[in-house]
Design a protein around this motif. Structure first.
Motif, PDB file in Angstrom:
ATOM      1  N   PHE A 112       0.835  -1.206   0.000  1.00 28.27           N
ATOM      2  CA  PHE A 112       0.000   0.000   0.000  1.00 28.27           C
ATOM      3  C   PHE A 112       0.870   1.256   0.000  1.00 28.27           C
ATOM      4  N   LYS A 113       1.979   1.198   0.750  1.00 29.21           N
ATOM      5  CA  LYS A 113       2.916   2.326   0.791  1.00 29.21           C
ATOM      6  C   LYS A 113       3.509   2.578  -0.592  1.00 29.21           C
ATOM      7  N   LEU A 114       3.860   1.503  -1.287  1.00 27.16           N
ATOM      8  CA  LEU A 114       4.378   1.634  -2.650  1.00 27.16           C
ATOM      9  C   LEU A 114       3.312   2.198  -3.590  1.00 27.16           C
ATOM     10  N   ALA A 115       2.058   1.781  -3.401  1.00 27.66           N
ATOM     11  CA  ALA A 115       0.966   2.277  -4.249  1.00 27.66           C
ATOM     12  C   ALA A 115       0.773   3.775  -4.046  1.00 27.66           C
ATOM     13  N   ALA A 116       0.869   4.223  -2.808  1.00 27.39           N
ATOM     14  CA  ALA A 116       0.694   5.657  -2.540  1.00 27.39           C
ATOM     15  C   ALA A 116       1.789   6.475  -3.209  1.00 27.39           C
ATOM     16  N   LEU A 117       3.017   5.980  -3.153  1.00 29.07           N
ATOM     17  CA  LEU A 117       4.115   6.711  -3.787  1.00 29.07           C
ATOM     18  C   LEU A 117       4.047   6.606  -5.307  1.00 29.07           C
ATOM     19  N   ALA A 118       3.595   5.462  -5.814  1.00 33.63           N
ATOM     20  CA  ALA A 118       3.502   5.288  -7.266  1.00 33.63           C
ATOM     21  C   ALA A 118       2.392   6.139  -7.868  1.00 33.63           C
ATOM     22  N   LEU A 119       1.401   6.484  -7.082  1.00 35.27           N
ATOM     23  CA  LEU A 119       0.301   7.291  -7.599  1.00 35.27           C
ATOM     24  C   LEU A 119       0.673   8.761  -7.711  1.00 35.27           C
ATOM     25  N   TRP A 120       1.393   9.298  -6.748  1.00 38.07           N
ATOM     26  CA  TRP A 120       1.675  10.731  -6.670  1.00 38.07           C
ATOM     27  C   TRP A 120       3.100  10.939  -6.170  1.00 38.07           C
ATOM     28  N   PRO A 121       4.150  10.645  -6.980  1.00 35.91           N
ATOM     29  CA  PRO A 121       5.521  10.632  -6.470  1.00 35.91           C
ATOM     30  C   PRO A 121       6.221  11.989  -6.381  1.00 35.91           C
ATOM     31  N   PHE A 122       5.824  12.950  -7.213  1.00 36.58           N
ATOM     32  CA  PHE A 122       6.516  14.239  -7.193  1.00 36.58           C
ATOM     33  C   PHE A 122       6.156  14.995  -5.915  1.00 36.58           C
ATOM     34  N   GLY A 123       7.158  15.544  -5.264  1.00 35.47           N
ATOM     35  CA  GLY A 123       6.934  16.277  -4.027  1.00 35.47           C
ATOM     36  C   GLY A 123       6.982  15.390  -2.796  1.00 35.47           C
ATOM     37  N   LYS A 124       7.294  14.121  -2.968  1.00 36.07           N
ATOM     38  CA  LYS A 124       7.401  13.176  -1.854  1.00 36.07           C
ATOM     39  C   LYS A 124       8.853  12.745  -1.695  1.00 36.07           C
ATOM     40  N   GLN A 125       9.167  12.293  -0.500  1.00 33.42           N
ATOM     41  CA  GLN A 125      10.520  11.853  -0.198  1.00 33.42           C
ATOM     42  C   GLN A 125      10.435  10.600   0.661  1.00 33.42           C
ATOM     43  N   VAL A 126      11.346   9.662   0.446  1.00 35.75           N
ATOM     44  CA  VAL A 126      11.419   8.438   1.245  1.00 35.75           C
ATOM     45  C   VAL A 126      12.542   8.619   2.241  1.00 35.75           C
ATOM     46  N   ARG A 127      12.255   8.347   3.503  1.00 34.00           N
ATOM     47  CA  ARG A 127      13.297   8.446   4.527  1.00 34.00           C
ATOM     48  C   ARG A 127      13.124   7.340   5.538  1.00 34.00           C
ATOM     49  N   GLU A 128      14.191   7.108   6.289  1.00 37.05           N
ATOM     50  CA  GLU A 128      14.168   6.102   7.340  1.00 37.05           C
ATOM     51  C   GLU A 128      13.244   6.571   8.465  1.00 37.05           C
ATOM     52  N   THR A 129      12.486   5.645   9.002  1.00 40.02           N
ATOM     53  CA  THR A 129      11.653   5.954  10.152  1.00 40.02           C
ATOM     54  C   THR A 129      12.564   6.083  11.363  1.00 40.02           C
ATOM     55  N   PRO A 130      12.362   7.106  12.198  1.00 43.94           N
ATOM     56  CA  PRO A 130      13.194   7.224  13.399  1.00 43.94           C
ATOM     57  C   PRO A 130      13.054   5.976  14.275  1.00 43.94           C
ATOM     58  N   GLY A 131      14.177   5.410  14.657  1.00 37.77           N
ATOM     59  CA  GLY A 131      14.170   4.205  15.484  1.00 37.77           C
ATOM     60  C   GLY A 131      13.797   2.951  14.714  1.00 37.77           C
ATOM     61  N   SER A 132      14.091   2.908  13.420  1.00 33.94           N
ATOM     62  CA  SER A 132      13.684   1.756  12.612  1.00 33.94           C
ATOM     63  C   SER A 132      14.795   0.725  12.452  1.00 33.94           C
ATOM     64  N   GLY A 133      15.809   0.803  13.227  1.00 38.04           N
ATOM     65  CA  GLY A 133      16.928  -0.119  13.080  1.00 38.04           C
ATOM     66  C   GLY A 133      16.728  -1.424  13.805  1.00 38.04           C
ATOM     67  N   GLY A 134      15.483  -1.812  14.044  1.00 34.87           N
ATOM     68  CA  GLY A 134      15.198  -3.020  14.805  1.00 34.87           C
ATOM     69  C   GLY A 134      15.418  -4.292  14.027  1.00 34.87           C
ATOM     70  N   CYS A 135      15.448  -5.363  14.781  1.00 39.83           N
ATOM     71  CA  CYS A 135      15.669  -6.686  14.215  1.00 39.83           C
ATOM     72  C   CYS A 135      14.485  -7.119  13.352  1.00 39.83           C
ATOM     73  N   LEU A 136      13.271  -6.768  13.755  1.00 41.13           N
ATOM     74  CA  LEU A 136      12.092  -7.169  13.007  1.00 41.13           C
ATOM     75  C   LEU A 136      12.071  -6.534  11.612  1.00 41.13           C
ATOM     76  N   SER A 137      12.443  -5.262  11.517  1.00 45.17           N
ATOM     77  CA  SER A 137      12.510  -4.611  10.206  1.00 45.17           C
ATOM     78  C   SER A 137      13.526  -5.293   9.308  1.00 45.17           C
ATOM     79  N   LEU A 138      14.652  -5.666   9.873  1.00 37.52           N
ATOM     80  CA  LEU A 138      15.691  -6.342   9.102  1.00 37.52           C
ATOM     81  C   LEU A 138      15.195  -7.689   8.576  1.00 37.52           C
ATOM     82  N   VAL A 139      14.585  -8.483   9.440  1.00 41.91           N
ATOM     83  CA  VAL A 139      14.086  -9.795   9.033  1.00 41.91           C
ATOM     84  C   VAL A 139      12.991  -9.657   7.978  1.00 41.91           C
ATOM     85  N   MET A 140      12.068  -8.714   8.188  1.00 40.78           N
ATOM     86  CA  MET A 140      10.983  -8.526   7.224  1.00 40.78           C
ATOM     87  C   MET A 140      11.512  -8.016   5.885  1.00 40.78           C
TER      88      MET A 140
END
Length: 125
Positions: free
Chosen positions: A42-70
């Motif tokens: 869904f996140k990819l769909a939102a960016l694919a629909l209206w990409p200009f003016g948007k930026q992708v960045r790391e979520t604060p505190g996203s360096g967890g083990c679960l994010s890595l595994v997923m």
């Protein structure tokens, strides 16, 4: 200028790509195991629909083990192919002068498609 770029993007394939991501999201959300992957789609769909003016960045505190595994599971279950597709279209569009802004958007989508867990989409100032 962002609005004009987004309208041109939507007319020449952005709407179709976003629709494909939405269908994949709904299919992934049919199973309990697929729900986290569906939400990232869904996140990819939102960016694919209206990409200009948007930026992708790391979520604060996203360096967890679960994010890595997923992210590793995502890469092996199709994320690499989505990323390579966006890279391919970005390179093709980058060859022409007119296509460079659209190539940049495909490269932005490739970054998010490779490892979507632990990233967020924000509006640029």
């Amino acid at each position: 200028m962002n609005t004009l770029g987004n309208l041109i993007w939507m007319l020449f394939g952005g709407l179709l790509v976003a629709l494909e991501y939405m269908i994949a999201s709904f299919v992934l959300c049919l199973t309990i195991i697929g729900i986290p992957f569906g939400l990232q789609s869904f996140k990819l769909a939102a960016l694919a629909l209206w990409p200009f003016g948007k930026q992708v960045r790391e979520t604060p505190g996203s360096g967890g083990c679960l994010s890595l595994v997923m992210n590793i599971l995502w890469i092996f279950c199709g994320g690499i192919w989505i990323c390579l597709t966006h890279l391919f279209f970005g390179i093709i569009l980058g060859i022409t002068i007119i296509g460079i802004p659209f190539a940049k958007q495909h490269f932005k989508l490739a970054v998010l498609a490779f490892t979507p867990f632990g990233k967020e989409i924000i509006t640029k100032d």
